[in-house]
Design a protein around this motif. Structure first.
Motif, PDB file in Angstrom:
ATOM      1  N   THR A 194     -30.778  -7.475   3.549  1.00 18.11           N
ATOM      2  CA  THR A 194     -29.655  -7.143   4.416  1.00 18.11           C
ATOM      3  C   THR A 194     -29.433  -5.633   4.440  1.00 18.11           C
ATOM      4  O   THR A 194     -29.733  -4.934   3.469  1.00 18.11           O
ATOM      5  CB  THR A 194     -28.363  -7.822   3.918  1.00 18.11           C
ATOM      6  OG1 THR A 194     -28.085  -7.349   2.596  1.00 18.11           O
ATOM      7  CG2 THR A 194     -28.520  -9.326   3.902  1.00 18.11           C
ATOM      8  N   PRO A 195     -28.896  -5.091   5.539  1.00 12.81           N
ATOM      9  CA  PRO A 195     -28.703  -3.639   5.631  1.00 12.81           C
ATOM     10  C   PRO A 195     -27.863  -3.059   4.501  1.00 12.81           C
ATOM     11  O   PRO A 195     -28.099  -1.933   4.070  1.00 12.81           O
ATOM     12  CB  PRO A 195     -28.005  -3.477   6.989  1.00 12.81           C
ATOM     13  CG  PRO A 195     -28.421  -4.674   7.780  1.00 12.81           C
ATOM     14  CD  PRO A 195     -28.539  -5.785   6.785  1.00 12.81           C
ATOM     15  N   ALA A 196     -26.872  -3.822   4.007  1.00 12.68           N
ATOM     16  CA  ALA A 196     -25.964  -3.286   2.989  1.00 12.68           C
ATOM     17  C   ALA A 196     -26.663  -2.991   1.672  1.00 12.68           C
ATOM     18  O   ALA A 196     -26.148  -2.240   0.842  1.00 12.68           O
ATOM     19  CB  ALA A 196     -24.816  -4.266   2.750  1.00 12.68           C
ATOM     20  N   SER A 197     -27.840  -3.583   1.447  1.00 14.72           N
ATOM     21  CA  SER A 197     -28.512  -3.410   0.150  1.00 14.72           C
ATOM     22  C   SER A 197     -29.695  -2.450   0.220  1.00 14.72           C
ATOM     23  O   SER A 197     -30.482  -2.374  -0.711  1.00 14.72           O
ATOM     24  CB  SER A 197     -28.998  -4.771  -0.361  1.00 14.72           C
ATOM     25  OG  SER A 197     -29.979  -5.310   0.507  1.00 14.72           O
ATOM     26  N   PHE A 198     -29.812  -1.703   1.317  1.00 16.51           N
ATOM     27  CA  PHE A 198     -30.948  -0.802   1.440  1.00 16.51           C
ATOM     28  C   PHE A 198     -30.797   0.468   0.609  1.00 16.51           C
ATOM     29  O   PHE A 198     -31.627   0.761  -0.243  1.00 16.51           O
ATOM     30  CB  PHE A 198     -31.142  -0.412   2.914  1.00 16.51           C
ATOM     31  CG  PHE A 198     -32.225  -1.189   3.595  1.00 16.51           C
ATOM     32  CD1 PHE A 198     -31.931  -2.378   4.249  1.00 16.51           C
ATOM     33  CD2 PHE A 198     -33.531  -0.758   3.589  1.00 16.51           C
ATOM     34  CE1 PHE A 198     -32.913  -3.102   4.881  1.00 16.51           C
ATOM     35  CE2 PHE A 198     -34.529  -1.473   4.215  1.00 16.51           C
ATOM     36  CZ  PHE A 198     -34.228  -2.653   4.868  1.00 16.51           C
ATOM     37  N   LEU A 199     -29.769   1.238   0.873  1.00 17.29           N
ATOM     38  CA  LEU A 199     -29.648   2.569   0.286  1.00 17.29           C
ATOM     39  C   LEU A 199     -28.769   2.545  -0.960  1.00 17.29           C
ATOM     40  O   LEU A 199     -27.660   2.001  -0.932  1.00 17.29           O
ATOM     41  CB  LEU A 199     -29.044   3.541   1.313  1.00 17.29           C
ATOM     42  CG  LEU A 199     -29.824   3.727   2.614  1.00 17.29           C
ATOM     43  CD1 LEU A 199     -29.106   4.727   3.502  1.00 17.29           C
ATOM     44  CD2 LEU A 199     -31.248   4.182   2.344  1.00 17.29           C
ATOM     45  N   PRO A 200     -29.249   3.136  -2.065  1.00 16.35           N
ATOM     46  CA  PRO A 200     -28.397   3.250  -3.249  1.00 16.35           C
ATOM     47  C   PRO A 200     -27.178   4.098  -2.934  1.00 16.35           C
ATOM     48  O   PRO A 200     -27.280   5.102  -2.227  1.00 16.35           O
ATOM     49  CB  PRO A 200     -29.308   3.907  -4.289  1.00 16.35           C
ATOM     50  CG  PRO A 200     -30.362   4.605  -3.497  1.00 16.35           C
ATOM     51  CD  PRO A 200     -30.560   3.794  -2.257  1.00 16.35           C
ATOM     52  N   THR A 201     -26.038   3.700  -3.439  1.00 18.77           N
ATOM     53  CA  THR A 201     -24.798   4.413  -3.138  1.00 18.77           C
ATOM     54  C   THR A 201     -24.651   5.645  -4.019  1.00 18.77           C
ATOM     55  O   THR A 201     -25.312   5.793  -5.046  1.00 18.77           O
ATOM     56  CB  THR A 201     -23.587   3.491  -3.346  1.00 18.77           C
ATOM     57  OG1 THR A 201     -23.673   2.899  -4.641  1.00 18.77           O
ATOM     58  CG2 THR A 201     -23.561   2.387  -2.306  1.00 18.77           C
ATOM     59  N   ALA A 202     -23.760   6.538  -3.607  1.00 23.58           N
ATOM     60  CA  ALA A 202     -23.537   7.788  -4.333  1.00 23.58           C
ATOM     61  C   ALA A 202     -22.874   7.520  -5.672  1.00 23.58           C
ATOM     62  O   ALA A 202     -22.152   6.536  -5.852  1.00 23.58           O
ATOM     63  CB  ALA A 202     -22.665   8.724  -3.498  1.00 23.58           C
ATOM     64  N   MET A 203     -23.111   8.427  -6.630  1.00 28.49           N
ATOM     65  CA  MET A 203     -22.550   8.284  -7.973  1.00 28.49           C
ATOM     66  C   MET A 203     -21.034   8.136  -7.942  1.00 28.49           C
ATOM     67  O   MET A 203     -20.465   7.283  -8.643  1.00 28.49           O
ATOM     68  CB  MET A 203     -22.924   9.499  -8.822  1.00 28.49           C
ATOM     69  CG  MET A 203     -22.300   9.494 -10.222  1.00 28.49           C
ATOM     70  SD  MET A 203     -22.577  11.029 -11.152  1.00 28.49           S
ATOM     71  CE  MET A 203     -21.457  12.149 -10.276  1.00 28.49           C
ATOM     72  N   GLU A 204     -20.360   8.946  -7.124  1.00 24.56           N
ATOM     73  CA  GLU A 204     -18.903   8.912  -7.105  1.00 24.56           C
ATOM     74  C   GLU A 204     -18.361   7.563  -6.659  1.00 24.56           C
ATOM     75  O   GLU A 204     -17.265   7.154  -7.061  1.00 24.56           O
ATOM     76  CB  GLU A 204     -18.363  10.013  -6.183  1.00 24.56           C
ATOM     77  CG  GLU A 204     -18.619  11.422  -6.687  1.00 24.56           C
ATOM     78  CD  GLU A 204     -20.010  11.932  -6.377  1.00 24.56           C
ATOM     79  OE1 GLU A 204     -20.362  13.029  -6.852  1.00 24.56           O
ATOM     80  OE2 GLU A 204     -20.775  11.228  -5.663  1.00 24.56           O
ATOM     81  N   ASP A 205     -19.123   6.837  -5.842  1.00 22.40           N
ATOM     82  CA  ASP A 205     -18.698   5.516  -5.392  1.00 22.40           C
ATOM     83  C   ASP A 205     -18.961   4.434  -6.429  1.00 22.40           C
ATOM     84  O   ASP A 205     -18.492   3.304  -6.277  1.00 22.40           O
ATOM     85  CB  ASP A 205     -19.418   5.150  -4.087  1.00 22.40           C
ATOM     86  CG  ASP A 205     -19.013   6.041  -2.937  1.00 22.40           C
ATOM     87  OD1 ASP A 205     -17.860   6.520  -2.953  1.00 22.40           O
ATOM     88  OD2 ASP A 205     -19.835   6.275  -2.031  1.00 22.40           O
ATOM     89  N   ARG A 206     -19.708   4.771  -7.465  1.00 27.43           N
ATOM     90  CA  ARG A 206     -20.021   3.794  -8.515  1.00 27.43           C
ATOM     91  C   ARG A 206     -19.204   4.008  -9.778  1.00 27.43           C
ATOM     92  O   ARG A 206     -19.169   3.137 -10.646  1.00 27.43           O
ATOM     93  CB  ARG A 206     -21.504   3.871  -8.882  1.00 27.43           C
ATOM     94  CG  ARG A 206     -22.457   3.696  -7.716  1.00 27.43           C
ATOM     95  CD  ARG A 206     -23.877   3.675  -8.233  1.00 27.43           C
ATOM     96  NE  ARG A 206     -24.861   3.676  -7.164  1.00 27.43           N
ATOM     97  CZ  ARG A 206     -26.111   3.244  -7.318  1.00 27.43           C
ATOM     98  NH1 ARG A 206     -26.509   2.796  -8.476  1.00 27.43           N
ATOM     99  NH2 ARG A 206     -26.957   3.277  -6.309  1.00 27.43           N
ATOM    100  N   LEU A 207     -18.593   5.176  -9.914  1.00 21.56           N
ATOM    101  CA  LEU A 207     -17.799   5.433 -11.113  1.00 21.56           C
ATOM    102  C   LEU A 207     -16.506   4.626 -11.065  1.00 21.56           C
ATOM    103  O   LEU A 207     -15.876   4.531 -10.011  1.00 21.56           O
ATOM    104  CB  LEU A 207     -17.471   6.924 -11.223  1.00 21.56           C
ATOM    105  CG  LEU A 207     -18.639   7.861 -11.556  1.00 21.56           C
ATOM    106  CD1 LEU A 207     -18.189   9.308 -11.419  1.00 21.56           C
ATOM    107  CD2 LEU A 207     -19.151   7.595 -12.960  1.00 21.56           C
ATOM    108  N   PRO A 208     -16.088   4.059 -12.193  1.00 19.59           N
ATOM    109  CA  PRO A 208     -14.818   3.325 -12.219  1.00 19.59           C
ATOM    110  C   PRO A 208     -13.660   4.222 -11.779  1.00 19.59           C
ATOM    111  O   PRO A 208     -13.588   5.392 -12.139  1.00 19.59           O
ATOM    112  CB  PRO A 208     -14.685   2.920 -13.689  1.00 19.59           C
ATOM    113  CG  PRO A 208     -16.086   2.920 -14.219  1.00 19.59           C
ATOM    114  CD  PRO A 208     -16.794   4.012 -13.485  1.00 19.59           C
TER     115      PRO A 208
END
Length: 535
Positions: free
Chosen positions: A234-248
C-alpha cells in the motif's frame, strides 16, 4: 554452500516465471506514479546547506578482493536495483516548494526491467585507485543532486590500461572468472537521506546479496521484490517516515513548554573556548588521512581501555583533548568542547515505523567538555588522560540515559531546522543580490554568556565487525574501509572505528580552511598520543 544457496533461490522463485517474461506482462493494476512526504527538521537541516555544492554528501569506501564472476557488472546492477526497491529513498528525488515545504518524491518502477535500467544509470565503473576516487568525490564536481540522492562507483584499478569503449564488461570481465582481483566500491548518498548506520548496514546487505546467487537468481529475486514492494504494498508503507514523526510526543502542553525551557538551560551550560585558527580564504580542499593499527596493537588498545573501565570511543575524546593541549598553548583557562552524533533508532516508536527500510536519518547530538590544561610530568599525564577518558564516558552515558533525551532531541531538531532555513534564505538572497543585513539595535540584547565553541566533531562508529557479517560472503575479502563526507569550508570531523580486527582513525578536514600546519600538528599528536597512552 554457494551451490546450496543458488538451489534455494531457484526453488523459491521458479514459480514466479522468467525475468524477461514478467517484465513485459506484469504492471501495477492501479499504477502508483507519485509518492511523497515532507522532510523532517533534521533532514531539512542537512538538505538546505547541501544544495549549492554538496556539503555533507556522504561516502563509504570499501577496498576488497573478489573473483571476477562475483563482480560481473550485470550482477552488480541487479543487486543495486534490488536494494533501490527495498530502500525507496535511495531512488527518490527532492522537490523544494518553499523553505518550510521540502519533499521526498518517489516514483516506483513500473516493472523489474525499468528498475534495472534506472539502477544501471546510477552506477559508474572506473579504473581509478582509492585516493583518486576520494579526491574526485570530495573536491571535484558534485556527484549527487536533488534528483540523484545515491550513486554507486565500482573501480578495478588493475584494469587501468584497458580501453572501455563504453562497455563495462570490458572493464570487469575476463575469461578466467575465478581469479580474484582488487576492487574499490564507493557508496555515495546525501546525508539527509540517512546516516552512518544506514551506510554500513547497506554495504553488508550489498555484499551478502552479491555473493548469494548468479545473474539468473538475482533476476528472479528482483522480480520477486518488485512484486512484493511495488505491486502489492500500500502507498502508506512505502517511504520511511522522518525521525521527528517517530519520536514519542510530550503528552501535555505543560510538558512541551517545560522541555523547551530545559533544553535551553542545557544549551546554556555548554562551555568551550578551543577552536582551530582559521586560515586565509582559499578554495576548499578536503583530505582524509587514515591510519590503522594492526591486530596485535589493537588488542593492546582494547585491553588498556577495558582495564581502565572505558571504551575506545571515550578514550578518543581524551586523546583529542591531550593532542590539542600539546598543539596549542593559548586559552588553557577555557575548556575543550567536542561533539558527537547519537543514534536515536532505539528510541523511535515501533508502532510508527511503517516502512521496514533502515535508510532514513535518525541522529541526535551530545557534547563532551574536558579541561584543556595538562601536566608536564609523563606519569601525571597518563593519570590525567585516563581520568578524562572516564569523564568522557560519564558524560556520554549521561547524555544517552538522560530522562530528557527525547525532548532534547526534538528541540535540537527544531532549532537546527529553523536555523538552516534562515541561513538558506540569506544565502539565496545574497545570490540574487537582494540581501540586506538586519538593522543594528541596542534593545533586548541578550546578556553575555560563556563561549560555547566546539573544537572538533567525532564520529564514533564502534566495532564494525559486528555489522559486517564476513562469513556471509567468504569469497569477498574486505580489507579497507574509509568513510566521510564533502566538507564545508573550514570543516573537520574525526572518525574512529574497529574493522577487520584493526583500530582505525581518520581525519576528514578542509586542508585550506585552517592556519597552515596547525591541523597537521594536531593529527600528528593524535597518532603519537595513541601510541604513547593506549598501545
Amino acid at each position: 554452500m554457494l551451490g546450496f544457496l543458488r538451489g534455494l533461490l531457484f526453488i523459491a522463485f521458479q514459480s514466479i516465471g522468467s525475468f524477461q517474461g514478467l517484465t513485459g506482462s506484469m504492471r501495477l493494476p492501479n499504477p502508483i506514479t507519485h509518492l511523497e512526504r515532507k522532510l523532517g527538521d533534521t533532514e531539512a537541516s542537512y538538505f538546505l546547506p547541501s544544495r549549492e555544492n554538496g556539503v555533507n554528501d556522504m561516502y563509504l569506501h570499501l577496498g576488497f578482493r573478489a573473483p571476477l564472476y562475483i563482480m560481473d557488472p550485470q550482477c552488480v546492477a541487479l543487486v543495486w536495483s534490488i536494494l533501490r526497491i527495498r530502500h525507496p529513498l535511495l531512488a527518490s528525488q527532492v522537490e523544494m516548494h518553499s523553505y518550510d515545504d521540502i519533499r521526498f518524491v518517489y516514483t516506483p518502477p513500473r516493472s523489474p526491467e525499468e528498475a534495472l535500467k534506472l539502477a544501471e544509470s546510477n552506477i559508474d565503473y572506473r579504473t581509478q585507485p582509492k585516493d583518486e576516487l576520494l579526491d574526485s568525490y570530495l573536491n571535484g564536481q558534485r556527484t549527487l543532486s536533488s534528483s540523484r540522492l545515491s550513486y554507486l562507483i565500482v573501480s578495478n584499478p588493475e584494469k587501468a590500461g584497458v580501453t572501455m569503449n563504453g562497455d563495462s564488461s570490458t572493464l570487469l570481465g575476463s575469461s578466467n572468472t575465478d581469479v580474484s582481483r582488487e576492487y574499490d566500491l564507493m557508496i555515495c548518498a546525501t546525508h539527509f537521506l540517512g546516516d552512518g548506520m544506514a551506510l554500513h548496514a547497506f554495504a553488508n546487505e550489498f555484499f551478502s546479496l552479491l555473493s548469494s546467487s548468479d545473474s539468473k537468481g538475482l533476476q528472479d529475486l528482483l522480480t520477486f521484490e518488485w512484486q512484493e514492494r511495488c505491486f502489492k504494498r500500500t502507498p502508506a508503507s512505502f517511504l520511511p517516515t522522518a525521525m521527528e514523526d517517530r519520536l514519542p510526543e510530550c503528552s501535555t502542553t505543560l510538558q512541551r513548554v517545560a522541555s523547551r525551557v530545559e533544553f535551553r538551560n542545557s544549551q546554556d551550560r555548554l562551555i568551550g573556548g578551543q577552536t582551530f585558527p582559521k586560515g586565509a580564504r582559499k578554495a576548499r580542499e578536503t583530505v582524509a588521512p587514515t591510519v590503522s593499527f594492526d591486530e596485535e596493537r589493537t588488542k593492546k588498545i582494547l585491553k588498556a581501555c577495558k582495564n581502565h573501565g572505558v571504551s575506545i570511543s571515550s578514550a578518543l575524546f581524551a586523546i583529542c583533548n591531550i593532542a590539542w593541549a600539546k598543539t596549542s598553548k593559548v586559552k588553557w583557562d577555557l575548556p575543550t568542547m567536542m561533539y558527537s552524533a547519537l543514534n536515536m533508532r532505539p528510541y523511535l516508536s515501533p508502532s510508527r515505523q511503517l516502512s521496514d527500510s533502515y535508510w532514513f536519518l535518525s541522529i541526535g547530538y551530545f557534547n563532551v567538555i574536558l579541561p584543556t590544561f595538562i601536566p608536564k610530568d609523563d606519569d601525571d599525564l597518563t593519570r590525567t588522560f585516563w581520568h578524562r577518558a572516564r569523564s568522557a564516558k560519564e558524560q556520554s552515558t549521561n547524555a544517552v540515559k538522560h530522562p530528557m533525551l527525547i525532548p532534547r532531541t526534538r528541540e535540537m531538531a527544531r532549532e537546527r531546522g529553523a536555523r538552516a532555513r534562515v541561513w538558506a534564505k540569506e544565502d539565496d538572497d545574497k545570490a540574487l543580490g537582494i540581501w540586506k543585513p538586519a538593522p543594528a539595535t541596542t534593545q533586548n540584547k541578550p546578556s553575555p554568556r560563556a563561549p560555547s565553541s566546539a573544537l572538533i566533531g567525532l564520529s564514533l562508529l564502534g566495532n564494525l565487525d559486528g555489522t559486517y557479517k564476513h562469513s556471509r560472503y567468504p569469497e569477498i575479502e574486505l580489507h579497507t574501509l574509509t568513510t566521510g563526507s564533502r566538507q564545508r569550508p573550514g570543516g573537520m570531523l574525526l572518525f574512529g572505528y574497529t574493522f577487520r580486527s584493526k583500530f582505525w582513525v581518520s581525519l576528514g578536514y578542509d586542508k585550506n580552511g585552517f592556519e597552515e600546519g596547525v591541523v597537521e600538528r594536531f593529527w600528528n599528536q593524535v597518532l603519537l598520543s595513541i601510541e604513547e597512552l593506549l598501545v
